[in-house]
Motif scaffolding. Sequence first.
Motif, PDB file in Angstrom:
ATOM      1  N   UNK A   1      -5.243 -21.433  32.789  1.00  0.00           N
ATOM      2  CA  UNK A   1      -6.532 -21.211  32.142  1.00  0.00           C
ATOM      3  C   UNK A   1      -7.480 -22.377  32.412  1.00  0.00           C
ATOM      4  N   UNK A   2      -8.767 -22.070  32.537  1.00  0.00           N
ATOM      5  CA  UNK A   2      -9.757 -23.093  32.877  1.00  0.00           C
ATOM      6  C   UNK A   2      -9.986 -24.115  31.768  1.00  0.00           C
ATOM      7  N   UNK A   3      -9.572 -23.787  30.531  1.00  0.00           N
ATOM      8  CA  UNK A   3      -9.776 -24.745  29.450  1.00  0.00           C
ATOM      9  C   UNK A   3      -8.917 -25.987  29.624  1.00  0.00           C
ATOM     10  N   UNK A   4      -7.743 -25.811  30.227  1.00  0.00           N
ATOM     11  CA  UNK A   4      -6.858 -26.943  30.433  1.00  0.00           C
ATOM     12  C   UNK A   4      -5.907 -27.153  29.277  1.00  0.00           C
ATOM     13  N   UNK A   5      -4.889 -27.977  29.447  1.00  0.00           N
ATOM     14  CA  UNK A   5      -3.901 -28.204  28.387  1.00  0.00           C
ATOM     15  C   UNK A   5      -4.496 -28.951  27.205  1.00  0.00           C
ATOM     16  N   UNK A   6      -4.177 -28.479  26.002  1.00  0.00           N
ATOM     17  CA  UNK A   6      -4.638 -29.147  24.783  1.00  0.00           C
ATOM     18  C   UNK A   6      -3.444 -29.381  23.855  1.00  0.00           C
TER      19      UNK A   6
END
Length: 261
Positions: free
Chosen positions: A126-131
């Motif tokens: 996903x483009x949001x990236x790891x959180x």
Amino acid sequence: MTTTELTRPTELPLLARLAADRATGALLRDGGTLFLSDGAVVHAESDAAPGIDVLLTTTGRLPAERWQEAVDRAGAHCRVGRHLVDSGSLGDGELEICHLNALFDAAYFALAPSDGPTRFRQGAVHWLGPIRPVRAEHVARESRRRRDLLDGLWPWPAVDTSPVTRHPSARAPAVTHRQRAVLDLADGLRTPARIARLLGRPAFHTLIDVRRLAAAGHIRTPHASEPPPASHPVPDWVADLSADPDIALLRRLRDALEARL
């Protein structure tokens, strides 16, 4: 990247299998998509739930131009979340809480029972990236808990997807401030998902309000020709949700975060 077509009718055993295999990719279902990394759920999306961008920008917490800037600069590198923190737009903890809120909200719809096909796209990111990764079993358990809670409030799932239509009644009890905001947008055309986006609230919180309003007679229940079947008693803590469902959820998210530290 490969896409595998799966025919298993139940989503929970499949999710457990992907978690056990430490799979990375996207689990695509009729109700939404779960993104996994090493078997943990790292993000979820659903047309029925406002995304993290809506939760942040509609409430005014993050200017829309700041969000778009993060997507433009870091989206291609799948580091939008990291960019928001590094640029000072959001704090680490604030981003994590908002992300978990959006993740559990969308996962509820993505994991809804469905006869449609299920696909797993291996390697998708996903483009949001790891959180903040969440164990798949925790996501599945929370989705089941939410479904049981809604059925305990008013066992007519049809109100979750139908246009919200007001049904004024002199005998209906008074509504809370949060419920009034939902009623003000009930024009017979907007669905709960649309109302949630307009208010910048998680869809599940809006469904709680909609089911309670239906049970109280403030809105029409689609195809309700007879009284609903008796439901199980609702736990005492549910009473807190009528005023502000965010508080109870954030407490559980806080406890989950602390358990991982």
